[in-house]
Scaffold this motif. Sequence first.
Motif, PDB file in Angstrom:
ATOM      1  N   GLY A   1       0.810  -1.220   0.000  1.00  0.00           N
ATOM      2  CA  GLY A   1       0.000   0.000   0.000  1.00  0.00           C
ATOM      3  C   GLY A   1       0.839   1.263   0.000  1.00  0.00           C
ATOM      4  O   GLY A   1       2.054   1.231  -0.194  1.00  0.00           O
ATOM      5  N   THR A   2       0.165   2.405   0.237  1.00  0.00           N
ATOM      6  CA  THR A   2       0.824   3.703   0.333  1.00  0.00           C
ATOM      7  C   THR A   2       0.731   4.193   1.768  1.00  0.00           C
ATOM      8  O   THR A   2      -0.364   4.405   2.289  1.00  0.00           O
ATOM      9  N   LEU A   3       1.887   4.357   2.401  1.00  0.00           N
ATOM     10  CA  LEU A   3       1.956   4.923   3.742  1.00  0.00           C
ATOM     11  C   LEU A   3       2.118   6.432   3.602  1.00  0.00           C
ATOM     12  O   LEU A   3       3.062   6.899   2.962  1.00  0.00           O
ATOM     13  N   THR A   4       1.179   7.190   4.178  1.00  0.00           N
ATOM     14  CA  THR A   4       1.240   8.646   4.149  1.00  0.00           C
ATOM     15  C   THR A   4       1.407   9.146   5.575  1.00  0.00           C
ATOM     16  O   THR A   4       0.639   8.770   6.454  1.00  0.00           O
ATOM     17  N   VAL A   5       2.403   9.970   5.802  1.00  0.00           N
ATOM     18  CA  VAL A   5       2.655  10.573   7.114  1.00  0.00           C
ATOM     19  C   VAL A   5       2.611  12.082   6.925  1.00  0.00           C
ATOM     20  O   VAL A   5       3.245  12.618   6.008  1.00  0.00           O
ATOM     21  N   PHE A   6       1.852  12.777   7.784  1.00  0.00           N
ATOM     22  CA  PHE A   6       1.673  14.210   7.603  1.00  0.00           C
ATOM     23  C   PHE A   6       1.456  14.914   8.922  1.00  0.00           C
ATOM     24  O   PHE A   6       1.138  14.293   9.939  1.00  0.00           O
ATOM     25  N   LYS A   7       1.635  16.224   8.885  1.00  0.00           N
ATOM     26  CA  LYS A   7       1.483  17.051  10.068  1.00  0.00           C
ATOM     27  C   LYS A   7       0.006  17.331  10.330  1.00  0.00           C
ATOM     28  O   LYS A   7      -0.724  17.728   9.433  1.00  0.00           O
TER      29      LYS A   7
END
Length: 202
Positions: free
Chosen positions: A146-152
């Motif tokens: 999958g796509t791991l998205t990390v954000f503020k």
Amino acid sequence: MEKESNLTHDGNCWIYHDSKVFGDAKVKDGATIYGSAKIFDNARIFGNAMVYGDAKIYDRAIVHYNARVYGNAVVNGKAAVFGNADIFGNAVVGDEAMVFGDSRVYGNSRIYGNANVYGSAEVHGNANISSMQDIVWVTNVGSEFGTLTVFKGDNDNLLATIGSFVGTVDEFLDQSKQVDSEKTYKEYKLLIDAAKSRILGE
């Protein structure tokens, strides 16, 4: 529709029922506006874009190709939403931000400044992204590729999404430790550490 120039006569574009297009806004090509959507100022909607629900597009914002903006979402400033992007919920995309590709922005997310969200990135919750430094995503990871998205998020908290998971990066790693192989957990830990370094400078 306030005036004839709001809707071009080329293509199959259409403005339905309760939706409103006014000011110098333009709808053209195969774009569709419906529901209670409002398009105004100098906004441009074209391609096969769809704007519906209670969405608002204004200032000099652009929505095109196959993008969809709906729910209570707002696109304003000089922001651009295109490709197959979806903006919905209470999300706001403004300033000179761009959302494109197959990305999805929803919840109470705010994408602004010169931030770009693209590829298969998925941003939601209380995301607060104003530059490219505020978000990292990696595709083709984990057992499901999958796509791991990390954000503020709010208060500089880091949030993560992948598949159906939504939560803080610590919650994500705790869950991974319980359900994934040791190898997969270590990979995720490396990716989260890299994201923290990029976003928070840690």
